[in-house]
Design a protein around this motif. Structure first.
Motif, PDB file in Angstrom:
ATOM      1  N   THR A   1       0.787  -1.082   0.069  1.00 29.06           N
ATOM      2  CA  THR A   1      -0.095   0.150   0.018  1.00 29.06           C
ATOM      3  C   THR A   1       0.714   1.258   0.161  1.00 29.06           C
ATOM      4  O   THR A   1       1.717   1.454   0.797  1.00 29.06           O
ATOM      5  CB  THR A   1      -0.792  -0.024   1.148  1.00 29.06           C
TER       6      THR A   1
ATOM      7  N   ASP B   1      -2.370   5.661  -1.491  1.00 31.48           N
ATOM      8  CA  ASP B   1      -3.762   4.889  -1.290  1.00 31.48           C
ATOM      9  C   ASP B   1      -4.004   5.000   0.087  1.00 31.48           C
ATOM     10  O   ASP B   1      -5.224   4.801   0.334  1.00 31.48           O
ATOM     11  CB  ASP B   1      -3.099   3.222  -1.450  1.00 31.48           C
TER      12      ASP B   1
ATOM     13  N   ASP C   1      -8.072   6.125   1.108  1.00 31.53           N
ATOM     14  CA  ASP C   1      -8.745   4.980   1.687  1.00 31.53           C
ATOM     15  C   ASP C   1      -9.182   5.545   2.905  1.00 31.53           C
ATOM     16  O   ASP C   1     -10.412   5.154   3.432  1.00 31.53           O
ATOM     17  CB  ASP C   1      -7.900   3.698   2.002  1.00 31.53           C
TER      18      ASP C   1
ATOM     19  N   GLU D   1      -9.901  -2.011  -0.695  1.00 31.83           N
ATOM     20  CA  GLU D   1      -8.566  -2.519  -1.170  1.00 31.83           C
ATOM     21  C   GLU D   1      -7.654  -2.636  -0.147  1.00 31.83           C
ATOM     22  O   GLU D   1      -6.907  -3.625   0.363  1.00 31.83           O
ATOM     23  CB  GLU D   1      -8.240  -1.959  -2.424  1.00 31.83           C
ATOM     24  N   GLU D   2      -7.458  -1.399   0.595  1.00 32.59           N
ATOM     25  CA  GLU D   2      -6.407  -1.354   1.594  1.00 32.59           C
ATOM     26  C   GLU D   2      -7.029  -1.434   2.984  1.00 32.59           C
ATOM     27  O   GLU D   2      -6.279  -2.548   3.850  1.00 32.59           O
ATOM     28  CB  GLU D   2      -5.923   0.217   1.460  1.00 32.59           C
TER      29      GLU D   2
ATOM     30  N   ASP E   1     -12.837   0.539  -5.047  1.00 34.88           N
ATOM     31  CA  ASP E   1     -11.409   0.805  -5.164  1.00 34.88           C
ATOM     32  C   ASP E   1     -11.098   2.282  -5.224  1.00 34.88           C
ATOM     33  O   ASP E   1     -11.357   2.852  -6.120  1.00 34.88           O
ATOM     34  CB  ASP E   1     -11.055  -0.008  -6.524  1.00 34.88           C
TER      35      ASP E   1
ATOM     36  N   VAL F   1      -8.437   4.362  -5.229  1.00 32.83           N
ATOM     37  CA  VAL F   1      -7.415   4.780  -6.256  1.00 32.83           C
ATOM     38  C   VAL F   1      -7.080   3.487  -7.286  1.00 32.83           C
ATOM     39  O   VAL F   1      -6.093   2.740  -6.824  1.00 32.83           O
ATOM     40  CB  VAL F   1      -6.259   5.444  -5.624  1.00 32.83           C
ATOM     41  N   ASP F   2      -7.660   3.258  -8.349  1.00 38.85           N
ATOM     42  CA  ASP F   2      -7.562   2.444  -9.313  1.00 38.85           C
ATOM     43  C   ASP F   2      -6.318   3.057 -10.418  1.00 38.85           C
ATOM     44  O   ASP F   2      -6.679   4.145 -10.856  1.00 38.85           O
ATOM     45  CB  ASP F   2      -8.501   1.903 -10.031  1.00 38.85           C
TER      46      ASP F   2
ATOM     47  N   THR G   1      -2.656   3.490  -9.058  1.00 36.60           N
ATOM     48  CA  THR G   1      -2.101   4.338  -8.373  1.00 36.60           C
ATOM     49  C   THR G   1      -0.549   4.369  -8.910  1.00 36.60           C
ATOM     50  O   THR G   1      -0.094   5.670  -8.791  1.00 36.60           O
ATOM     51  CB  THR G   1      -1.863   3.376  -6.723  1.00 36.60           C
TER      52      THR G   1
END
Length: 263
Positions: A49, A53, A57, A74-75, A90, A92-93, A95
């Motif tokens: 990560t 992110d 997140d 995700e994170e 998601d 940040v898709d 990153t």
């Protein structure tokens, strides 16, 4: 920068998208690319990560909690706020693009009611442009309608040693191949007819948040989303599960891609 979220978007989904974009833009103003790209921990999905992110997140999780909905991210992983509504996101898709200054990164989220996805939102974080869709309702976009892999325009994840042969089988039949490194944006481009298909050529890289929004958006535009090996794409809090997602203008094209991946 304004964010273009359509009227009628679920309030919690709209709010987390705004939080993601606001935090994303602020982080890039306040921190250097080197700081944002630093890998600071392992995410809930078991992958490294970055600081960017984590910033985004955290803002998404705070906003989801404020709206009293559950979250699968995700994170952070699973946040249970005791709701029948869950957001699968998601934050940040793309990153790697974002921290390098390449303007191809997206927020993507899905509203899930009682384990069934009902609505999606994909937002281009560099521009604020959004694609919104609801299950069972045709959207404003149409796919290209292409049925044949030969001569198609296809976006792909980058090849890895384990799937290089499959990647080459697909790319040799396509007329044009792009690698944009943002699965959610590439799926949106399929939905609006800008490209014919997007695929993971058998590397099993996709997690559910990488393809959940596409699985709502693309069928609303006349396309399909499948796994290259026929596994069901389903909402699951187990973030170790992986898919090789195929997003295509038609079922015929999707299955030709799957056959090419399988060899």
């Amino acid at each position: 920068m304004n964010i273009d979220i359509p009227d009628g978007t679920h309030p919690a989904l709209a709010a987390v998208a705004r939080a993601a974009m606001t935090t994303f833009q602020q982080a890039r103003r306040d921190h250097t690319p080197a700081m944002l790209s630093e890998k600071v921990e392992l995410g809930a999905d078991g992958t490294p990560t970055t600081r960017l992110d984590l910033f985004v997140d955290a803002a998404v999780a705070e906003t989801a909690t404020a709206h009293r909905v559950n979250l699968i991210s995700e994170e952070i992983g699973v946040v249970d706020n005791g709701s029948a509504t869950t957001l699968v996101v998601d934050p940040v898709d793309g990153t790697a693009n974002a921290v390098a200054g390449v303007p191809l990164a997206a927020f993507a989220g899905v509203v899930v009611l009682d384990n069934e996805p009902v609505e999606s939102l994909t937002t281009w974080l560099d521009t604020g442009r959004s694609w919104h869709a609801q299950v069972g309702r045709p959207g404003p976009w149409r796919t290209s309608g292409r049925r044949e892999l030969d001569g198609a325009a296809v976006s792909l994840l980058r090849p890895h040693p384990a799937n290089e042969s499959a990647w080459l089988r697909v790319s040799r039949r396509a007329a044009r191949v792009r690698i944009l490194s943002s699965s959610c944006l590439e799926a949106a481009l399929v939905a609006q007819g800008s490209t014919d298909a997007f695929a993971d050529a058998g590397s099993d890289t996709h997690r559910i948040m990488d393809i959940a929004a596409a699985a709502v958006l693309v069928p609303a535009a006349g396309g399909v989303v499948i796994d290259a090996y026929g596994r069901p794409i389903e909402i699951d809090p187990d973030l170790t599960r992986r898919w090789s997602g195929i997003v295509a203008a038609t079922s015929e094209l999707a299955h030709q891609l799957a056959e090419a991946v399988q060899g």
